[in-house]
Write a protein that holds these residues in place. Structure first.
Motif, short mmCIF file in Angstrom:
data_model
loop_
_atom_site.label_atom_id
_atom_site.label_comp_id
_atom_site.label_asym_id
_atom_site.label_seq_id
_atom_site.Cartn_x
_atom_site.Cartn_y
_atom_site.Cartn_z
N LEU A 1 29.85 27.21 -3.60
CA LEU A 1 30.05 26.70 -4.96
C LEU A 1 30.72 27.76 -5.84
O LEU A 1 31.57 27.42 -6.67
CB LEU A 1 28.71 26.27 -5.56
N GLN B 1 34.30 27.60 -4.96
CA GLN B 1 34.93 26.42 -5.54
C GLN B 1 35.23 26.66 -7.02
O GLN B 1 36.28 26.28 -7.53
CB GLN B 1 34.02 25.20 -5.39
N ASP C 1 36.07 18.02 -9.75
CA ASP C 1 35.38 18.05 -8.45
C ASP C 1 34.21 19.03 -8.50
O ASP C 1 33.12 18.73 -7.98
CB ASP C 1 36.36 18.46 -7.35
N THR D 1 30.03 18.13 -8.22
CA THR D 1 29.13 18.82 -7.29
C THR D 1 27.96 19.44 -8.04
O THR D 1 26.79 19.29 -7.64
CB THR D 1 29.90 19.93 -6.54
#
Length: 355
Positions: free
Chosen positions: A101, A104, A142, A146
């Motif tokens: 994460l 990301q 996105d 999440t």
């Protein structure tokens, strides 16, 4: 003074109104006008019955509060990187955040950094900058999805079926919108709008407008004027604002409201498709430009007196989002799906890969 060091939790704790203030300051400053559509979406979230101003009063509101916080955070991150900061200098994510994460988040921030750097190098290259804007915003969304699902799972909160459906619809339209920005295919997508929802929205404008004028509040008149402007043309919207001003100042004309409102709704319904198609060449592209915002400077005379009004209107993305939500809440999922199918089909025809 604009702060550019907020953490994810800082943004998450903000109400929609506080986020609007931050985005407006960012847009007027380092954002250089490229985030007007962020303002539209936050105004929609503030007025939404599903997302309730991001106040956390429902699972859907909690989901969106976290998701939008991540979207704003990576924009801030990307600007910081473009100014020479390094990834490790960005505000940390919550304790226990996985490495994947964090990566990301870094990738989304890098995409925004590339946008800001290129914007400063070639400010006049709108198509090129929009090709960078779309993927950067998609990466932020996105990440937001999440994080939002992760935070709800951690807190043991579950979305209802209707809330999940509203979120899926919001994300589905947003994905098509962002792809349209990236591919500069606004005209093709815009052309799908009157085919999909023209008659439905037009037929309801009269009733909504009547209620707004009955309330005699300027904010509601402005809102419905913006809606009429999209689906019946600018002149109709200006008429509504002018009429609303007169009515607010002269409540004795209540007897004519029903006739005028019903007439406006009828005109909107009859001419919606034609008026929108007439805007495709210019309005279609502008609709999908992140910088697009509306303002009206209206002067006129009526038998009841003169009026001169300057208004900063909500942008078209606000009204379309609110209209889609209202159709969902009124049990018109079938119509919403027709609308989204039309938009997605237009996006595919403009070059979007399947899936």
């Amino acid at each position: 003074q604009l702060r550019l060091d907020y953490s994810l939790e800082d943004f998450q704790s903000m109400s929609a109104e506080e986020r609007i203030a931050w985005v407006e300051a960012f847009n007027d400053g380092p954002g250089d006008g490229w985030f007007s559509n962020f303002e539209d979406i936050l105004y929609y979230l503030n007025d939404s019955q599903v997302f309730t101003g991001l106040d956390g009063s429902s699972p859907a509101s909690q989901w969106m509060a976290w998701g939008d916080a991540a979207v704003l955070m990576v924009v801030q991150d990307g600007f910081s990187l473009a100014q020479g900061s390094k990834i490790q200098e960005l505000p940390p994510l919550p304790s226990g955040t996985s490495r994947s994460l964090q990566e990301q988040r870094g990738e989304a921030a890098q995409l925004w950094s590339e946008f800001f750097l290129e914007r400063d190098r070639r400010r006049d290259d709108t198509p090129g900058l929009m090709r960078l804007w779309g993927p950067a915003e998609q990466a932020g969304v996105d990440l937001g999805e999440t994080i939002a699902y992760l935070q709800l799972d951690r807190s043991g909160v579950q979305l209802s079926e209707s809330e999940q459906q509203s979120i899926d619809t919001f994300v589905r339209f947003g994905d098509a919108y962002r792809w349209t920005i990236a591919t500069n295919s606004g005209a093709e997508i815009f052309e799908a709008l009157p085919r999909a929802i023209g008659g439905e929205i037009g037929s309801g404008i009269g009733e909504q407008l009547n209620e707004a004028l009955d309330d005699l509040t300027r904010s509601e008149v402005e809102s419905f004027a913006g809606l009429v402007s999209i689906f019946a043309g600018k002149e109709a919207g200006e008429f509504v604002v002018g009429l609303g001003n007169v009515i607010i100042k002269n409540p004795l004309v209540d007897d004519v409201i029903d006739v005028l409102a019903t007439g406006a709704g009828g005109v909107a319904g009859d001419h919606l498709g034609d008026n929108l198609r007439g805007l495709v060449d210019s309005g279609g592209e502008r609709f999908f430009d992140p910088r697009y915002s509306w303002g009206l400077d209206i002067e006129g005379s009526t038998p009841f007196g003169d009026f001169d009004v300057e208004l900063k209107m909500r942008g078209p993305l606000y009204y379309v989002s609110l209209t889609v939500e209202n159709m969902m809440l009124n049990g018109r999922e079938d119509l919403v799906n027709v609308f989204l199918d039309a938009v997605e089909e237009a996006a595919r025809e403009a070059g979007r890969p399947d899936g």
